[in-house]
Structures are given as structure tokens and as C-alpha cells.
Design an enzyme around this catalytic site. Structure first.
Site, PDB file in Angstrom:
ATOM      1  N   GLY A  25       0.845  -1.190   0.000  1.00 31.11           N
ATOM      2  CA  GLY A  25       0.000   0.000   0.000  1.00 31.11           C
ATOM      3  C   GLY A  25       0.878   1.236   0.000  1.00 31.11           C
ATOM      4  N   ARG A  41      -0.851   7.664   0.529  1.00 33.18           N
ATOM      5  CA  ARG A  41      -0.301   8.788   1.302  1.00 33.18           C
ATOM      6  C   ARG A  41       0.663   8.314   2.386  1.00 33.18           C
ATOM      7  NH1 ARG A  41      -5.693   9.903   0.589  1.00 33.18           N
ATOM      8  NH2 ARG A  41      -6.254  11.894  -0.397  1.00 33.18           N
ATOM      9  N   ILE A  42       0.183   7.382   3.219  1.00 35.65           N
ATOM     10  CA  ILE A  42       0.997   6.939   4.353  1.00 35.65           C
ATOM     11  C   ILE A  42       2.144   6.057   3.874  1.00 35.65           C
ATOM     12  CG2 ILE A  42       0.990   5.569   6.464  1.00 35.65           C
ATOM     13  CD1 ILE A  42      -1.922   6.566   6.884  1.00 35.65           C
ATOM     14  N   LEU A  44      -8.878  -1.329   4.394  1.00 37.39           N
ATOM     15  CA  LEU A  44      -9.660  -2.543   4.630  1.00 37.39           C
ATOM     16  C   LEU A  44     -10.756  -2.629   3.569  1.00 37.39           C
ATOM     17  CD1 LEU A  44     -10.252  -4.988   6.468  1.00 37.39           C
ATOM     18  CD2 LEU A  44     -11.855  -3.519   7.703  1.00 37.39           C
ATOM     19  N   ARG A  82      -5.088  -1.736   9.483  1.00 43.72           N
ATOM     20  CA  ARG A  82      -6.356  -2.182  10.044  1.00 43.72           C
ATOM     21  C   ARG A  82      -6.187  -3.530  10.721  1.00 43.72           C
ATOM     22  NH1 ARG A  82      -9.624   1.696  11.242  1.00 43.72           N
ATOM     23  NH2 ARG A  82      -9.735   3.230   9.579  1.00 43.72           N
ATOM     24  N   ASP A  84      -0.224  -1.800  15.613  1.00 38.20           N
ATOM     25  CA  ASP A  84      -1.012  -0.777  16.296  1.00 38.20           C
ATOM     26  C   ASP A  84      -2.485  -1.148  16.308  1.00 38.20           C
ATOM     27  OD1 ASP A  84      -1.301   1.915  17.493  1.00 38.20           O
ATOM     28  OD2 ASP A  84      -2.384   2.382  15.636  1.00 38.20           O
ATOM     29  N   GLU A 129     -11.041  -4.835  19.050  1.00 42.28           N
ATOM     30  CA  GLU A 129     -10.551  -3.782  19.956  1.00 42.28           C
ATOM     31  C   GLU A 129     -11.710  -3.248  20.807  1.00 42.28           C
ATOM     32  OE1 GLU A 129      -8.746  -0.843  17.462  1.00 42.28           O
ATOM     33  OE2 GLU A 129      -7.174  -2.176  16.752  1.00 42.28           O
ATOM     34  N   HIS A 169      -3.955   1.275  19.013  1.00 45.61           N
ATOM     35  CA  HIS A 169      -4.578   1.984  17.889  1.00 45.61           C
ATOM     36  C   HIS A 169      -4.386   3.497  18.046  1.00 45.61           C
ATOM     37  CE1 HIS A 169      -7.853   1.303  14.636  1.00 45.61           C
ATOM     38  NE2 HIS A 169      -7.109   2.345  14.321  1.00 45.61           N
ATOM     39  N   ALA A 172      -1.476   5.069  16.486  1.00 46.17           N
ATOM     40  CA  ALA A 172      -0.456   5.530  15.546  1.00 46.17           C
ATOM     41  C   ALA A 172      -0.810   6.875  14.934  1.00 46.17           C
ATOM     42  CB  ALA A 172      -0.244   4.489  14.445  1.00 46.17           C
ATOM     43  N   PHE A 173      -2.099   7.136  14.779  1.00 48.62           N
ATOM     44  CA  PHE A 173      -2.559   8.380  14.156  1.00 48.62           C
ATOM     45  C   PHE A 173      -2.365   9.601  15.039  1.00 48.62           C
ATOM     46  CE2 PHE A 173      -5.976   7.328  16.968  1.00 48.62           C
ATOM     47  CZ  PHE A 173      -6.503   8.552  17.355  1.00 48.62           C
TER      48      PHE A 173
END
Length: 350
Positions: free
Chosen positions: A172, A175-176, A230, A257, A282, A287, A314, A316-317
Site C-alpha cells: 500500500g 499517502r501513508i 480494509l 487495520r 497498532d 478492539e 490503535h 499511531a494516528f
């Protein structure tokens, strides 16, 4: 708008502000109150903070009066969509939208937008931090060093390769993923990328070697980091067959994800057998996490797993700056559409 300007109503809060033509609802919030959103929408819309994380608890009457809905974690299914009688747009605070029934919104004529342009730097930094720390075996050193007594510097770990001798596969390269590639180049890694969505020549502009098949990337990479959305195709991608296709002793990093994992059983088996040297994630399939032997061993600090599984909740953002950016961007998307008819970051079903 100060937090003190909130006043309670049944099931949530409404933000008193300058009279507006519209009403914008917010389902729930990671960090209430929604004062930043109210400031963005001031003079255009009243904010109705529903303060509700369960879809079945959403108030039908309050839903019916909304012109726009901002969504954090609450599921938005067909029953909720049916109650959005005058809603013109639904906006997700985050990037992922697997809890939003986009097809139902489309059928009702309500456009849906996500919020992709926040947290890119944070997630990329988080992934690279996991890559570097696991490749250098920092967590394993830390866990083992606690038990060293008569020896110290002699306690080296092997295999442990320099960055310029390692290959990182990026699954992938949006952007990231692109931000990850840009960060990794400075460390001298050989970088492979797999992303059938990116246009031809993307790899030349960014600086990685493109592979056409995921299997090729898995077989060649010492470290594989996942940055794909996802979808029906990627759900459960990290199953027994995929892990078996990875290079023996590889490191896996997932900041995308949790549902990419086909449960935790294949991951536990790959770590126990040594097929995977280490995992940094992450995200998890469920969850907060449900009980599982792998997580039990991680929590207990069992020796076989020492420093080989790194889990973050979760986050990381997140940074202080990203949290503000996320909230403002989502509110601005709603304001742009309500006030000017401009629809950005639209997501469609299919």
C-alpha cells in the site's frame, strides 16, 4: 468556544452559538467536548453532540433534524440512515469507514466523505519506529538485559543486520505508504512496493522498486509493513498462507487495520515457530482485544515472546497536532458542503 459553554440535554449536549441555518450532529467523540467543531461551524450550524457510541441508542428524533452528521466510532447502518430524514452529508472523522454503510447512504441520496488528510506523518513515524526498533531488536534487548548479571556487552543478538543489508516491503503506497518510503530511504534500506492502484511511474517519482505480485514482495522482504485500506479483498489478508509466504525470520508491521489479520491464531503460530522473527502492530482484529493465548503471553512477558511482539492501542494516528487537524478537517468538510455545495473526500460504495 470554551468547554463551559456546553449544557446538558438528554443523551448529549448542544453547543449554543450564533444562529445557523443548519444542525450538525456528532455521534460520539474520542476527546469531548466538540468545541473545535463548534468553532468551525459557528454562524453556519448548531452542533448537537449526541454523545452515543452504540447505534441502537441513537435518538431517532435528534437524527431526524440533522443536516449533517459527523461520525467517530458509532456504527451507521441502514436503520440509522433511514432516520436521517433531512441529512445532506455524513462525514467520518477518520480515514477508515468499515463501520459506515456507504451503500445505504448512497441509496438514500446522502453523500459520504472520510478524512484522509490528517495523521499521515504520525502513522508513518509510528511504522518506521516499529521497523527500526524491531530490526535492531531493541525490545528484545531490553527484555533480556533485565536478567543479565555477570555478563553485559557480550550478550549480542543474532541475526541482526544493518539497514543497508535489509529489504523493506511496503504494501500500500498511498499517502501513508509514500511517507514511510520517504523516511526509510534515509536509512539505506532496499525498498519494494506493492500497490496495484497507484499509476504507472509512481515508483519512479517516489523512489522504490515496484513489484506486480504480493507474493514476490513477501518472498524478498526482511520486513513487511502494511498500509492498505480494509476492503473485501484485504480483510483477512494476513492468514496462514500469507504468513507462510513471507521470508523466514521476517518482521511484520501493521499500522493499517486490525481486520487485515485473519485472527490471532496464524500470528501466534508464526511467532512460535520462528517463521516471523517479530511483529509490531497498532491494530488488532477486535478492539479492545478479546482474550487470546498470544496476548496472554505478551501481557505475562513470557520468555519465548520477549521483545518479539510490540502492541500499541490503535494510537499511531495520534499527536496533539493531529487530533486538532482531524477534528477541524471533518467539520470543515461538513461546512464546505452545507454552505458552498463543495464535496471533498467523497467515498462511494463498490
Amino acid at each position: 468556544m470554551a468547554a463551559s459553554s456546553l449544557h446538558a440535554v438528554t443523551g448529549g449536549h448542544r453547543m449554543p452559538q450564533q444562529a445557523g441555518r443548519f444542525v450538525v450532529g456528532i455521534t460520539d467523540h474520542m476527546i469531548p467536548p466538540p468545541d473545535l467543531e463548534a468553532a468551525v461551524l459557528d454562524g453556519v450550524a448548531e452542533v448537537d453532540f449526541l454523545d452515543c457510541r452504540r447505534e441502537e441508542d441513537l435518538d431517532p428524533e435528534r437524527l431526524a433534524r440533522l443536516d449533517a452528521l459527523l461520525v467517530w466510532s458509532t456504527r451507521i447502518g441502514p436503520a440509522t440512515v433511514e432516520r436521517l430524514k433531512r441529512c445532506r452529508i455524513v462525514v467520518r472523522f477518520g480515514v477508515g469507514y468499515d463501520r459506515v454503510d456507504v451503500a445505504a447512504l448512497e441509496a438514500a441520496g446522502i453523500p459520504f466523505a472520510n478524512n484522509p488528510d490528517y495523521g499521515t506523518e504520525e502513522v508513518a513515524d509510528h511504522a518506521v519506529a516499529m521497523i527500526l526498533s524491531l530490526q535492531r531488536r531493541l525490545w528484545e534487548h531490553d527484555a533480556r538485559a533485565r536478567g543479565y548479571g555477570t555478563t553485559w556487552q557480550a550478550n549480542t543478538l543474532t541475526p541482526l543486520h544493518r539497514s543497508s543489508a535489509a529489504t523493506v516491503g511496503v504494501v500500500g503506497v498511498g499517502r501513508i505508504g509514500t511517507a514511510v518510503v520517504n523516511r526509510l530511504k534515509g536509512f539505506g534500506y532496499r525498498i519494494l512496493g506493492y500497490d496495484p492502484v497507484q499509476p504507472a511511474g509512481h515508483e519512479k517519482a517516489v523512489g522504490y522498486r515496484r513489484v506486480r505480485r504480493l507474493e514476490e514482495l513477501l518472498a524478498e522482504s526482511d520486513i513487511v509493513t502494511f498500509h492498505c485500506p480494509l476492503t473485501g479483498e484485504t480483510r483477512g489478508l494476513l492468514n496462514e498462507a500469507t504468513l507462510a509466504a513471507m521470508k523466514p525470520g521476517a518482521i511484520l508491521v501493521n499500522t493499517a487495520r486490525g481486520e487485515l489479520f485473519a485472527g490471532l491464531d496464524p500470528l501466534e503460530a508464526a511467532l512460535r515457530s520462528g517463521r516471523l522473527a517479530a511483529v509490531g502492530t497498532d491494530v488488532l482484529p477486535v478492539e479492545p482485544p478479546a482474550p487470546h493465548p498470544l496476548l496472554d503471553a505478551w501481557r505475562a512477558g513470557e520468555g519465548w515472546l520477549a521483545g518479539r511482539l510490540v502492541v500499541t492501542p490503535h494510537n499511531a494516528f495520534h499527536s496533539d497536532q493531529a487530533a486538532v487537524e482531524m477534528r477541524r478537517n471533518a467539520a470543515e468538510t461538513a461546512r464546505l458542503f452545507l454552505e458552498d455545495g463543495v464535496l471533498r473526500n467523497r467515498i462511494t460504495a463498490g
